[in-house]
Design an enzyme around this catalytic site. Structure first.
Site, PDB file in Angstrom:
ATOM      1  N   LYS A  15     -13.237   2.489  -2.146  1.00  0.00           N
ATOM      2  CA  LYS A  15     -13.905   2.830  -0.983  1.00  0.00           C
ATOM      3  C   LYS A  15     -15.150   3.831  -1.596  1.00  0.00           C
ATOM      4  CE  LYS A  15     -10.994   2.907   3.213  1.00  0.00           C
ATOM      5  NZ  LYS A  15     -10.454   3.788   4.510  1.00  0.00           N
ATOM      6  N   GLU A  40       0.778  -1.191  -0.119  1.00  0.00           N
ATOM      7  CA  GLU A  40      -0.130   0.023   0.091  1.00  0.00           C
ATOM      8  C   GLU A  40       1.057   1.219   0.018  1.00  0.00           C
ATOM      9  OE1 GLU A  40      -4.089  -0.684   1.949  1.00  0.00           O
ATOM     10  OE2 GLU A  40      -3.525   1.044   3.050  1.00  0.00           O
ATOM     11  N   HIS A  54       7.503 -26.769   0.339  1.00  0.00           N
ATOM     12  CA  HIS A  54       6.678 -27.690  -0.209  1.00  0.00           C
ATOM     13  C   HIS A  54       5.879 -27.152  -1.058  1.00  0.00           C
ATOM     14  CE1 HIS A  54       8.789 -30.919   1.884  1.00  0.00           C
ATOM     15  NE2 HIS A  54       9.101 -30.114   2.950  1.00  0.00           N
TER      16      HIS A  54
HETATM   17  O1  PA5 Z   1      -3.052   1.775   6.004  1.00  0.00           O
HETATM   18  C1  PA5 Z   1      -4.052   2.261   5.768  1.00  0.00           C
HETATM   19  O2  PA5 Z   1      -4.198   3.518   5.702  1.00  0.00           O
HETATM   20  C2  PA5 Z   1      -5.357   1.353   5.410  1.00  0.00           C
HETATM   21  O3  PA5 Z   1      -5.030   0.202   5.405  1.00  0.00           O
HETATM   22  C3  PA5 Z   1      -6.199   1.606   6.706  1.00  0.00           C
HETATM   23  O4  PA5 Z   1      -5.718   1.290   7.941  1.00  0.00           O
HETATM   24  C4  PA5 Z   1      -7.485   0.936   6.185  1.00  0.00           C
HETATM   25  O5  PA5 Z   1      -8.077   1.092   5.152  1.00  0.00           O
HETATM   26  C5  PA5 Z   1      -8.616   1.117   7.521  1.00  0.00           C
HETATM   27  O6  PA5 Z   1      -8.856   2.492   7.849  1.00  0.00           O
HETATM   28  P1  PA5 Z   1      -9.279   3.130   8.969  1.00  0.00           P
HETATM   29  O7  PA5 Z   1      -8.618   3.119  10.226  1.00  0.00           O
HETATM   30  O8  PA5 Z   1      -9.589   4.541   8.756  1.00  0.00           O
HETATM   31  O9  PA5 Z   1     -10.767   2.507   9.306  1.00  0.00           O
END
Ligand code: PA5
Length: 479
Positions: free
Chosen positions: A448, A305, A334
């Protein structure tokens, strides 16, 4: 951990080691990286170091300071845990992504692998831990089959306070709880972890009088494990959160070394960056310990990410990133290692080893007369797993496949704190080398927003129009 981490000598013994011999041309020939290539990136590294330092100084990398500024928060967490732990049978995390992967990774690393199945006294009197990180309807319904919600504390974790998955779980549970125990009592079963100002969750928490812990505003989801996002669930299952922070602080010192050959995070990032430039588009993390299995899950999100980006900081379309792959030693020997050894030259494999496992088990000296079994007699599984790790490293070495090894002297809170922080700094540094913003996630936001538009959420009308114009699927391509 009996505060052993306060002794400098013990801390030195617990220092993580990063061995990158098998990344180098000296070992894997021209498929590797030469010292000269590393030197050629000296100026780029200098610029990246300066950018990291400036961001830290200007409050744009608040997660770097968590090992120091969360100690007081840890005190609050510990007193809340003391107040609540005997009142509940289970602590249930409602969160997703950065709000779930860290809590899962730390608990699995430090605690007994069958933690929830142990009798309570063997869990140190702490409640069971469940992490509900999906909206698969079966998973949540089945959770209600095994827990008594009147004996649960639900931790709603969301930085934005608006993530559909987490908030929908919260809504289901709130209604169910209030139906069973009434509104006032239900409030005692909910604790929120969110931003101090932004989002719906903080507003709801205040209105409903829920106990709340705050995620510092400049800390994004996947960099938030050392805030109450991770510290609260960890403390509720007996993890020593101060040792976790101390491990991270120890790694922070190592990661401030300006000499790239002495800075594990910078070197990790640089080797991967050079690897990407040589077509190594996959980053495999393969721990040789079940306890570290979920560290690779957590890493996968962090690396993917943060570094998977379409545009660079100059607005140029670059479509960069390296696909993380989770593997487990020896299990995946394996399953996947055949591909790693003989498949395309597109990976860097990072082994994670453990010097001293928490337990020892010896194979009995039976079947001495059967050649294929006799050699195992008297050998410990501890030795077997380590030898298999060395053997797999060797298999990659002779196939000229880049690989490196991070070794934890033991798996405990202090070494896990180091591990998390090492990968976080490496990710930040890799972001600088790639000249991208490692701290946003526009691709996730797109998904989202499309979800909101599909549901007709007010404010997403334009997005809905855009969605309606998407190409319609053809039946001829559906079999
Ligand atoms: O790293 C990130 O920002 C995302 O993976 C968020 O943690 C995830 O989308 C959840 O978001 P939030 O904590 O706002 O619910």
């Amino acid at each position: 951990m009996n505060e052993t981490y306060q002794s400098q000598a013990w801390r030195e013994q617990m220092k993580l080691k990063m061995d990158f011999n098998n990344m180098m041309t000296d070992f894997v020939g021209k498929s590797g990286i030469s010292k000269e290539e590393i030197s050629a990136y000296a100026q780029k590294c200098e610029n990246a170091k300066e950018a990291m330092a400036a961001k830290r100084k200007n409050g744009k990398m608040d997660w770097r300071d968590l090992p120091y500024n969360q100690n007081n928060v840890a005190e609050d967490i510990l007193s809340y845990v003391n107040e609540m732990k005997n009142e509940i049978d289970a602590f249930v995390v409602l969160g997703i992504g950065g709000s779930a992967l860290g809590p899962m990774a730390v608990q699995q690393a430090v605690n007994h692998p069958y933690y929830n199945e142990l009798p309570r006294e063997k869990r140190g009197g702490y409640p069971k831990l469940y992490i509900a990180d999906n909206v698969d309807p079966e998973k949540l319904v089945y959770l209600f089959d095994i827990v008594d919600i009147k004996k649960c504390l639900f931790n709603v974790i969301s930085k934005s306070g608006s993530t559909s998955e987490t908030m929908s779980q919260f809504m289901i549970i709130k209604e169910k709880l209030e139906g069973e125990v009434g509104k006032e009592e239900a409030a005692k079963h909910i604790v929120c972890t969110t931003d101090a100002v932004n989002g719906n969750l903080i507003k709801i928490a205040r209105e409903e009088n829920y106990k709340t812990f705050i995620i510092p505003s400049g800390v994004g989801g996947r960099f938030s494990e050392l805030t109450p996002v991770g510290l609260l669930p960890a403390a509720f299952c007996g993890v020593d959160i101060k040792a976790l922070l101390a491990g991270a602080a120890f790694m922070d010192e190592l990661c401030q070394n300006g000499d790239i050959f002495k800075n594990p995070a910078y070197m990790y990032a640089l080797l991967h960056y050079i690897g990407i430039n040589k077509g190594r588009n996959i980053s495999v993390v393969m721990p040789y310990a079940d306890s570290l299995k979920y560290i690779s899950d957590w890493y996968a999100q962090l690396w993917a990410e943060s570094l998977g980006k379409k545009v660079d900081l100059d607005g140029k379309i670059v479509n960069v990133g390296q696909t993380p792959v989770k593997a487990l030693g020896v299990t995946d020997q394996h399953s996947q290692v055949q591909l790693y050894a003989e498949g395309p030259q597109d990976k860097i494999v990072v082994f994670m080893g453990v010097e001293k496992y928490k337990e020892t088990i010896t194979i009995p000296e039976i079947y001495g007369d059967i050649k294929s079994l006799g050699f195992l007699g008297g050998v410990t599984h501890n030795r077997l797993i380590q030898v298999e790790q060395m053997a797999t490293e060797y298999a990659l070495l002779v196939s000229c496949k880049m690989n490196m090894t991070i070794t934890l002297p033991e798996v405990n809170e202090f070494t896990i704190g180091q591990t998390l922080y090492l990968f976080e700094v490496a990710t930040g540094f890799a972001g600088e080398l790639l000249n991208i913003n490692a701290f946003d996630q526009p691709g996730v936001e797109e998904g989202k927003n499309a979800t909101y538009a599909f549901f007709g959420r007010p404010g997403y009308e334009e997005k809905k129009k855009e969605l309606d114009l998407r190409p319609q699927k053809k039946n001829e391509y559906i079999i």
